[in-house]
Scaffold this active site. Structure first.
Site, PDB file in Angstrom:
ATOM      1  N   TYR A 143       1.014  -1.070  -0.029  1.00 30.46           N
ATOM      2  CA  TYR A 143      -0.092   0.011  -0.122  1.00 30.46           C
ATOM      3  C   TYR A 143       0.842   1.269  -0.010  1.00 30.46           C
ATOM      4  CZ  TYR A 143      -3.439   3.708   1.753  1.00 30.46           C
ATOM      5  OH  TYR A 143      -4.144   4.614   1.847  1.00 30.46           O
ATOM      6  N   ASP A 238       9.023   2.797  -0.280  1.00 29.78           N
ATOM      7  CA  ASP A 238       8.102   3.379   0.441  1.00 29.78           C
ATOM      8  C   ASP A 238       8.166   3.117   1.880  1.00 29.78           C
ATOM      9  OD1 ASP A 238       5.972   4.205   1.961  1.00 29.78           O
ATOM     10  OD2 ASP A 238       4.558   3.516   0.363  1.00 29.78           O
ATOM     11  N   LYS A 271       4.423   8.695   9.084  1.00 28.96           N
ATOM     12  CA  LYS A 271       4.330   8.085  10.293  1.00 28.96           C
ATOM     13  C   LYS A 271       5.207   8.613  11.254  1.00 28.96           C
ATOM     14  CE  LYS A 271       1.058   4.611   8.369  1.00 28.96           C
ATOM     15  NZ  LYS A 271       0.934   4.001   7.016  1.00 28.96           N
TER      16      LYS A 271
HETATM   17  C1  LIG Z   1       0.314   4.580   5.860  1.00 29.53           C
HETATM   18  C2  LIG Z   1       1.109   4.319   4.641  1.00 29.53           C
HETATM   19  C3  LIG Z   1       0.947   5.225   3.507  1.00 29.53           C
HETATM   20  C4  LIG Z   1       0.073   6.122   3.448  1.00 29.53           C
HETATM   21  O1  LIG Z   1       0.267   7.352   4.435  1.00 29.53           O
HETATM   22  P1  LIG Z   1      -0.907   8.364   5.140  1.00 29.53           P
HETATM   23  O2  LIG Z   1      -0.085   9.226   5.906  1.00 29.53           O
HETATM   24  O3  LIG Z   1      -1.862   7.344   5.467  1.00 29.53           O
HETATM   25  O4  LIG Z   1      -1.502   8.877   3.779  1.00 29.53           O
HETATM   26  C5  LIG Z   1       1.857   4.956   2.370  1.00 29.53           C
HETATM   27  N1  LIG Z   1       2.618   3.936   2.426  1.00 29.53           N
HETATM   28  C6  LIG Z   1       2.853   3.167   3.457  1.00 29.53           C
HETATM   29  C7  LIG Z   1       3.845   2.061   3.268  1.00 29.53           C
HETATM   30  C8  LIG Z   1       2.104   3.205   4.554  1.00 29.53           C
HETATM   31  O5  LIG Z   1       2.153   2.453   5.384  1.00 29.53           O
END
Ligand SMILES: *Cc1c(COP(=O)(O)O)cnc(C)c1O
Length: 432
Positions: A143, A238, A271
């Site tokens: 994701y 990511d 995060k």
């Molecule tokens: C949480 C998450 C996102 C999205 O971040 P948001 O601040 O919720 O938009 C993107 N990539 C990864 C791997 C994530 O865990």
């Protein structure tokens, strides 16, 4: 009369779609009533009914120090007094950028944004702008936020492109997105042979926390790096979830230890970087980052980007996690927790496998750790849901869906971990 969770949920559903501002909070995967959180302290969250839970979500990762850490609170309070937002540059943005670059040597420059979605979406545009190519690759089960081009699942074959996973995403928008199976080297090679010279980037969660907890294998990551280099494709890590969470240097530092000279080209953070405030970032080598406006032709902007209160929170958080022994202790606590789960499962005769890295963990009701998404889907969901509710009833708040990783904070003390393991022992012994 004080409100109960059920009353709040009913009221919320009248004014907020589904009663929540992000879908997973609604408990749809596990059933039942979501807890409305009134406050949090250290490793605990307290709901509207005053019930205390040991928190293993930590706002889905950011709260690595636990809730209400004194140094972070002080930094945020001080910053707030100086002003919430200026729409002009500040020294603190430089300090945070310097701090991030110090910890992530694969990046020369970094730009701050407000959410992981925004960071991933911007990294994608940057990769396309920098390479002059349109095609992008993602992996099933990873994701990267909810940008249109990334809400896509695999099509019927490698020559065809993906299908949107959300209404409102035109097929035209995802026609440049190739979706591949995680950890499948043969398919990866095939995709590069077919599309390599048209690919802008490959985006990956190297330790994937959005299908519970699945690691990219070292041979897979090695081959991915080789192919990206060979075809001039940017490898985008990511690290929104793994950054400053699985290790000080993120997942890329874990792979750099296993693969000589390994580094991604672009990295995406969120995060932990904001310590619970809306803050995210993306960065890479200077030559790539210089493509961004105002220097280069790739447009990217944000009214609240580099917000002074958010940067204060992120900076204070990043400083705490660099203290000597921080990650060693967090890693040990997290390992102790999953080992405790595994022992409790063995005792109850329930098949369970676990994994963890730094302060992030996963567990599956299965006899082998899944390597890709379809294997995650094949794990025992009914048992997971039962376990989730049994744990919740015992004051332990786990992620309300089996597709999510869990998080331990530095505020979780040995007695919190022991209480959690005891709750797991009781929960796993219930007839399933
Ligand atoms: C949480 C998450 C996102 C999205 O971040 P948001 O601040 O919720 O938009 C993107 N990539 C990864 C791997 C994530 O865990």
């Amino acid at each position: 009369m004080t409100s109960t969770n059920a009353q709040l949920f009913e009221r919320a559903q009248r004014v907020i779609p589904g009663g929540v501002n992000s879908p997973v909070r609604a408990f749809k995967a596990v059933g039942g009533t979501p807890r409305f959180i009134a406050r949090a302290q250290g490793p605990y969250i307290f709901d509207a009914e005053g019930t205390r839970y040991i928190d293993y979500i930590g706002s889905w990762g950011p709260m690595i120090l636990g809730h209400g850490h004194p140094a972070v609170l002080e930094a945020v309070q001080k910053a707030a007094l100086d002003g919430f937002s200026f729409g002009a540059p500040t020294e603190r943005e430089i300090e945070l950028a310097e701090e991030i670059l110090k910890l992530v040597p694969s990046m020369d420059q970094v730009r701050l944004v407000s959410s992981g979605t925004e960071a991933a979406m911007s990294a994608l545009r940057l990769a396309r702008g920098a390479t002059g190519r349109n095609k992008i690759v993602k992996f099933e089960g990873c994701y990267h936020g909810h940008a249109d081009a990334l809400l896509v699942k695999a099509g019927s074959g490698l020559a065809t492109f993906g299908n949107p996973t959300s209404a409102g995403v035109p097929e035209d928008v995802v026609k440049h997105t190739v979706v591949l199976e995680y950890n499948h080297i043969g398919q990866l090679e095939e995709a590069f042979a077919l599309h390599g010279s048209d690919m802008a980037c490959v985006m990956i969660e190297a330790i994937c926390g959005n299908m519970n907890f699945v690691r990219a294998s070292v041979p897979f990551m090695t081959r991915l790096r080789e192919l990206c280099t060979q075809y001039g494709v940017l490898l985008v890590f990511d690290e929104v979830m793994t950054g400053f969470r699985v290790a000080l240097g993120g997942a890329q530092s874990v792979y750099a230890k296993l693969i000589p000279g390994f580094a991604p080209d672009v990295s995406v953070f969120g995060k932990v970087i904001g310590g619970g405030m809306p803050l995210a970032a993306f960065g890479g080598r200077r030559a790539v980052m210089e493509q961004l406006a105002p220097q280069g032709p790739v447009y990217q902007a944000g009214t609240l980007s580099g917000n002074p209160v958010a940067t204060a929170c992120g900076l204070a958080t990043l400083r705490e996690i660099q203290k000597p022994g921080f990650f060693e202790a967090l890693t040990a606590s997290t390992r102790q927790l999953v080992d405790g789960f595994a022992a409790a499962a063995a005792e109850a005769g329930v098949p369970m496998v676990t994994d963890s890295e730094g302060g992030m963990f996963g567990f599956f009701f299965a006899s082998q750790l899944p390597q890709q998404y379809t294997q995650v889907l094949a794990t025992d969901k009914a048992r997971f849901n039962h376990f989730f509710h049994a744990m919740l009833d015992r004051g332990v708040y786990l992620a309300p869906a089996l597709y999510e990783a869990g998080f331990v904070s530095a505020a979780h003390r040995p007695d919190d971990l022991a209480a959690t393991i005891e709750a797991a022992r009781q929960s796993l012994k219930l007839a399933l």
